[in-house]
Structure formats: C-alpha cells, structure tokens
Design an enzyme around this catalytic site. Structure first.
Site, PDB file in Angstrom:
ATOM      1  N   GLY A  14       0.838  -1.208   0.000  1.00 47.78           N
ATOM      2  CA  GLY A  14       0.000   0.000   0.000  1.00 47.78           C
ATOM      3  C   GLY A  14       0.867   1.251   0.000  1.00 47.78           C
ATOM      4  N   GLY A 119       4.939  -7.309   3.910  1.00 46.09           N
ATOM      5  CA  GLY A 119       4.735  -8.181   2.747  1.00 46.09           C
ATOM      6  C   GLY A 119       5.871  -8.047   1.745  1.00 46.09           C
ATOM      7  N   ASP A 142       1.053   2.159   9.134  1.00 46.76           N
ATOM      8  CA  ASP A 142       0.650   1.429  10.346  1.00 46.76           C
ATOM      9  C   ASP A 142       1.743   1.390  11.414  1.00 46.76           C
ATOM     10  OD1 ASP A 142      -1.680   0.938   9.019  1.00 46.76           O
ATOM     11  OD2 ASP A 142      -1.317  -1.190   8.675  1.00 46.76           O
TER      12      ASP A 142
HETATM   13  O1  F6P Z   1      -0.839  -1.476   5.563  1.00 44.78           O
HETATM   14  C1  F6P Z   1      -1.435  -0.228   5.493  1.00 44.78           C
HETATM   15  C2  F6P Z   1      -2.906  -0.300   5.312  1.00 44.78           C
HETATM   16  O2  F6P Z   1      -3.208   1.025   5.192  1.00 44.78           O
HETATM   17  C3  F6P Z   1      -3.752  -0.979   6.397  1.00 44.78           C
HETATM   18  O3  F6P Z   1      -3.903  -0.292   7.582  1.00 44.78           O
HETATM   19  C4  F6P Z   1      -5.050  -1.188   5.674  1.00 44.78           C
HETATM   20  O4  F6P Z   1      -5.819  -2.190   6.267  1.00 44.78           O
HETATM   21  C5  F6P Z   1      -4.584  -1.587   4.324  1.00 44.78           C
HETATM   22  O5  F6P Z   1      -3.330  -0.953   4.133  1.00 44.78           O
HETATM   23  C6  F6P Z   1      -5.549  -1.264   3.227  1.00 44.78           C
HETATM   24  O6  F6P Z   1      -4.959  -1.509   1.984  1.00 44.78           O
HETATM   25  P1  F6P Z   1      -5.672  -1.217   0.570  1.00 44.78           P
HETATM   26  O7  F6P Z   1      -6.839  -0.351   0.811  1.00 44.78           O
HETATM   27  O8  F6P Z   1      -4.637  -0.565  -0.270  1.00 44.78           O
HETATM   28  O9  F6P Z   1      -6.047  -2.531   0.019  1.00 44.78           O
END
Ligand code: F6P
Length: 363
Positions: A14, A119, A142
C-alpha cells in the site's frame, strides 16, 4: 566484489506519504555520490517480473520530495514467487522469481532497493536468499514493522487523523453526540493511539487491547454525569471485542494479505446508540490517511532512509533494512525486520500516558 554501476528501486504494498522522497534520495545519492545509474520498476514486484521499468535520473526525481503517492506506482497484490496471470480465462499462479532475477541481470543491476512493509520485505528477503543484493526501506502508515523505531508515513497519517479529530470535536460538542473515528491499523493500533492522545479522545480502541462495550458505555455515561454531553472515540480498524472477531469488509484475491478490514466503527455506533440513547455518528478516515503530501518529519526521515539505503547497497551491505534507532539511522538484518509485527506493548509509556489523562481503552 564487482563494482556496482547500476541499481534498481521499487515501491511495494500500500502506498504511504514519503515514498517519493525515498525514491529521490536513493537516486540522487547513487548518481551524485557514486556515479551509479538507477532504474525504477513500475508497480512494485510486478514491474520486476515483467521487466517494466523507467530510468531515473536527476531530472526525473526533481521536485517530488513533498508529493504523496509514488511516481513508480505500487501494488499490494503481486508476489513473484506466486505470480498471478490469467490464461484462457483461468487464474494461473507460477514462481516467476527466476524471470525477475534474469531481468535484473540483463539490466546489469548490482542490487535493488525495496521500499515496502512486511509483505514486500518478506519477498525481498526471499530474493536475498537467492543471491540478489537487497536493501529494504521500512514503509507503512501502520508503523508495525519490527527493528525500527518508526516507519516513514506514520506521522503524516497521525497528523491527518488528529486534524480529523479536531474537526469532529467541535461538531460533537455542538450536537451533544458521540463521534467515532475509524482509522487504519490492522494488527497494531499505533495510529489510533497517537492520534487519540493528540486529538483528546475519550476512548481509544486498539487491536492489542480487546474491549468490552460496557466499559466504553461506562466512560460515555460518566462524562454525561459530569455534564460532558459528547464523547470522542478513536477505533483502529482491527480492534476486537473481548472474545470476538475483527470486522472484515472483504477479501482481495491475489493479495499477500487478502483480508481488508473496515466496519468496526458502524458496529460500535449501533451498540452505543442502543445502550445509551445518545446519537452516535461514524467517520471512516480510510485512504485519506495514506494520500497527500508527507509532513516535514516524514520528508526528512524518508530522505535519510533513502540516502542510507543507496549507500549501503552500493557499498555492498546487502540483506539489511535501514532503520531509525534513537535519532540515528542504522541497519538491521532484513530477517529481523520481518520476524514479527511491532504491536503496541500494552504496558508501554504511551498507554500509561493515555490512562493518566483519563482515556479509556475499553478494558
Ligand atoms: O498497511 C497499510 C494499510 O493502510 C492498512 O492499515 C489497511 O488495512 C490496508 O493498508 C488497506 O490496503 P488497501 O486499501 O490498499 O487494500
């Protein structure tokens, strides 16, 4: 060791405020300090597998330190070791790591900077085990990566969430309502904790401390008795009731972490309204926390990480992640960074600070 003449960089997982500042710092350091060329792979490891890259030079990284997102693109789906393609309408998965390594060799890359969260750094570690020179840079709003005090992007997300709380505060007070702010944080409640303390929350609910709805309601009613007719609650998306489950919004196919959370705010609101009779509203902050320009702290941290990543890679210190310890940039083995998630210690100074100023953690 052969002299490195060219390196690659990619952003995975992300996105997060500060990615561009890292890309810029890696590129400028490689070119200015070592005369080393840089290419950037598009859309994370997907670009590495598909040999989709752009050359990065001083002009292509100029003027981007203050911008959000990533000029390289990113994805939280593609894993070269379990690579998804569609053949004749059917999902197909294969190990394309050898193809990725062959692409690097063809480009004459002496190593790769991987800017990512758990990841992407897990994938980076697997490549390192196959002999690829890698330096990782810890990225995630996070703040849940081990072996560093802080990931870049976290403080920008806290800033955004704290500003949202300031706005919710005034309208909550005017309307005598309970306002719930749902923030990101799947398994770690750092954003909720920091934003909640900064924004004067009455209740903070985080994954590390399972909550009891009765305790949340008690806090709201106690405030009512003291003539505080409104309350502010910050809840991390991964918070769970004691003995209960996380609220899953959907499952994303082909992602290394397919679970997408969301909805705990609405669930809480319904319960609180039912139990107290006080009107309760929910704001889900969502991707506003991930987008937009990084705050100065994150621009500086991202730049320091980027400089250190280029230096370490080019000077042959592979298999590491750059890390902030105290106010010093150092490196730690990649393996340490991915061995476990960094969650909020429930006896930490921040939790004690919150309790001392009267915040309920719902326990
Ligand atoms: O790892 C960061 C994060 O923002 C998490 O807190 C959230 O659950 C996730 O990514 C959401 O990812 P996306 O909306 O990109 O699938």
């Amino acid at each position: 060791m052969a002299k490195i003449v060219r390196i690659g960089v990619l952003t995975g997982g992300g996105d997060c405020p500060g990615l561009n500042a890292v890309i810029r710092a890696v590129t400028k350091t490689a070119i200015n300090e070592y005369g080393v060329k840089v290419v950037g792979f598009r859309d994370g490891f997907k670009g590495l597998v598909e040999n989709d890259y752009i050359p990065l030079d001083l002009s292509s990284v100029s003027g981007i330190a203050h911008t959000g997102g990533t000029i390289l693109g990113t994805t939280n789906r593609d894993n070269p070791f379990h690579f998804h393609t569609v053949i004749d309408g059917q999902d197909h998965y294969s190990d394309e790591s050898a193809r990725a390594i062959a692409n690097m060799e063809r480009l004459g890359l002496g190593g790769l900077v991987v800017i990512g969260g758990d990841g992407s750094l897990n994938i980076a570690y697997r490549f390192e085990q196959l002999g690829v020179s890698i330096v990782g840079v810890p990225k995630t709003i996070d703040n849940d990566l081990s072996a560093t005090d802080v990931t870049f992007g976290f403080h920008t997300a806290v800033n955004t969430a704290s500003e949202a709380l300031d706005r919710l505060h005034t309208t909550a007070e005017s309307h005598h309502r309970v306002m719930i702010l749902e923030v990101m944080g799947r398994y770690a409640g750092w954003i909720a904790l920091y934003a909640g303390i900064s924004g004067g929350a009455d209740v903070i609910l985080i994954p590390e401390i399972p909550y009891k709805i009765e305790s949340v309601v008690d806090k709201i009613m106690q405030r009512h008795k003291q003539d505080k007719k409104f309350s502010i609650i910050v809840v991390a998306e991964g918070a769970t009731p004691k003995g209960g489950e996380m609220v899953v919004q959907k499952l994303v196919a082909n992602s290394h972490d397919p679970v997408r959370l969301g909805g705990i705010g609405n669930k809480l609101a319904e319960q609180i309204e039912g139990l107290t009779g006080i009107e309760t509203r929910v704001t889900v902050l969502g991707h506003l926390q991930r987008g937009g320009p990084p705050i100065p702290y994150d621009r500086i941290l991202a730049t320091r990480y980027g400089v250190a990543a280029a230096e370490n890679l080019i000077e042959g210190h592979s298999g590491n992640m750059v890390s902030l310890q105290g106010n010093r940039i150092t490196t730690v083995p990649l393996q340490d960074a991915i061995s476990e998630l960094r969650r909020v210690p429930i006896d930490s100074d921040m939790i004690r600070t919150g309790r001392s100023v009267g915040i309920s953690f719902g326990d």
